[in-house]
Design a protein around this motif. Structure first.
Motif, PDB file in Angstrom:
ATOM      1  N   THR A 119       0.856  -1.188   0.000  1.00  0.00           N
ATOM      2  CA  THR A 119       0.000   0.000   0.000  1.00  0.00           C
ATOM      3  C   THR A 119       0.893   1.239   0.000  1.00  0.00           C
ATOM      4  OG1 THR A 119      -0.051   0.188   2.405  1.00  0.00           O
ATOM      5  CG2 THR A 119      -1.742  -1.222   1.362  1.00  0.00           C
ATOM      6  N   LEU A 120       0.322   2.373  -0.279  1.00  0.00           N
ATOM      7  CA  LEU A 120       1.079   3.636  -0.280  1.00  0.00           C
ATOM      8  C   LEU A 120       1.702   3.886   1.091  1.00  0.00           C
ATOM      9  CD1 LEU A 120       1.987   6.170  -1.754  1.00  0.00           C
ATOM     10  CD2 LEU A 120      -0.176   7.234  -1.117  1.00  0.00           C
ATOM     11  N   LEU A 121       0.961   3.637   2.156  1.00  0.00           N
ATOM     12  CA  LEU A 121       1.476   3.834   3.506  1.00  0.00           C
ATOM     13  C   LEU A 121       2.678   2.930   3.772  1.00  0.00           C
ATOM     14  CD1 LEU A 121       1.139   5.298   6.188  1.00  0.00           C
ATOM     15  CD2 LEU A 121      -0.452   3.501   6.879  1.00  0.00           C
ATOM     16  N   GLU A 122       2.619   1.667   3.316  1.00  0.00           N
ATOM     17  CA  GLU A 122       3.737   0.749   3.500  1.00  0.00           C
ATOM     18  C   GLU A 122       4.960   1.199   2.703  1.00  0.00           C
ATOM     19  OE1 GLU A 122       1.459  -3.451   4.329  1.00  0.00           O
ATOM     20  OE2 GLU A 122       1.453  -2.634   2.307  1.00  0.00           O
ATOM     21  N   LYS A 123       4.738   1.719   1.500  1.00  0.00           N
ATOM     22  CA  LYS A 123       5.856   2.235   0.702  1.00  0.00           C
ATOM     23  C   LYS A 123       6.538   3.392   1.413  1.00  0.00           C
ATOM     24  CE  LYS A 123       4.024   0.971  -3.821  1.00  0.00           C
ATOM     25  NZ  LYS A 123       3.464   1.484  -5.064  1.00  0.00           N
ATOM     26  N   MET A 124       5.742   4.272   2.008  1.00  0.00           N
ATOM     27  CA  MET A 124       6.306   5.405   2.750  1.00  0.00           C
ATOM     28  C   MET A 124       7.089   4.905   3.954  1.00  0.00           C
ATOM     29  SD  MET A 124       3.106   8.053   2.458  1.00  0.00           S
ATOM     30  CE  MET A 124       3.755   9.123   3.712  1.00  0.00           C
ATOM     31  N   SER A 125       6.596   3.858   4.604  1.00  0.00           N
ATOM     32  CA  SER A 125       7.270   3.274   5.758  1.00  0.00           C
ATOM     33  C   SER A 125       8.643   2.733   5.372  1.00  0.00           C
ATOM     34  CB  SER A 125       6.410   2.156   6.342  1.00  0.00           C
ATOM     35  OG  SER A 125       7.118   1.412   7.286  1.00  0.00           O
ATOM     36  N   LYS A 127      10.547   3.854   2.974  1.00  0.00           N
ATOM     37  CA  LYS A 127      11.437   4.993   2.766  1.00  0.00           C
ATOM     38  C   LYS A 127      11.927   5.558   4.091  1.00  0.00           C
ATOM     39  CE  LYS A 127       9.777   6.236  -1.753  1.00  0.00           C
ATOM     40  NZ  LYS A 127       9.051   7.156  -2.574  1.00  0.00           N
TER      41      LYS A 127
END
Length: 136
Positions: A119-125, A127
């Motif tokens: 998910t987008l949130l996991e991708k940000m995590s 980074k």
């Protein structure tokens, strides 16, 4: 969203014969942590463990569509068990969820690998915390 599914079946006796003939096979296929876990098992259970990891890594290569060697090496994939026995696959520098199921019956091991987009949130995590999902 699922982006890949791979399946593989191996004869446990065939993998055991290869491991017996080629002593470097186990250290080529298994990570040091997987080798340690295999060493804790004896006889039939050790052969099942080695064949299961080999099969799971083959199934992963089918799920990605690019095989072993070009982008991912054997040592980049690690499958260890949680305390309850559930196998967990981690892949070096692979920013997707991977799920693995390994089953044995007689002389056969069958594995299934499913790859799911983050998910987008996991991708940000990832980074923010780059070690997540990466073999240490």
């Amino acid at each position: 969203m699922i982006i890949g599914i791979g399946n593989d079946t191996e004869a446990i006796s065939r993998v055991a014969e290869i491991a017996e003939r080629q002593k470097s096979f186990i250290t080529l296929i298994l990570t040091p942590a997987e080798c340690a876990a295999a060493a804790e098992r004896k006889g039939k259970h050790q052969n099942e463990y080695i064949a299961g990891r080999f099969s799971a890594k083959e199934a992963f290569s089918k799920a990605t569509g690019y095989g072993i060697g070009e982008k991912v090496q054997w040592q980049d994939i690690e499958i260890l068990n949680e305390p309850n026995g559930r196998p967990v696959m981690k892949v070096k520098n692979f920013p997707y969820h991977t799920y693995v199921a390994i089953t044995h019956s007689g002389d056969q091991v069958n594995t299934v690998v499913v790859i799911e987009r983050l998910t987008l949130l996991e991708k940000m995590s990832i980074k923010l915390f780059p070690k997540r999902g990466v073999l240490s």
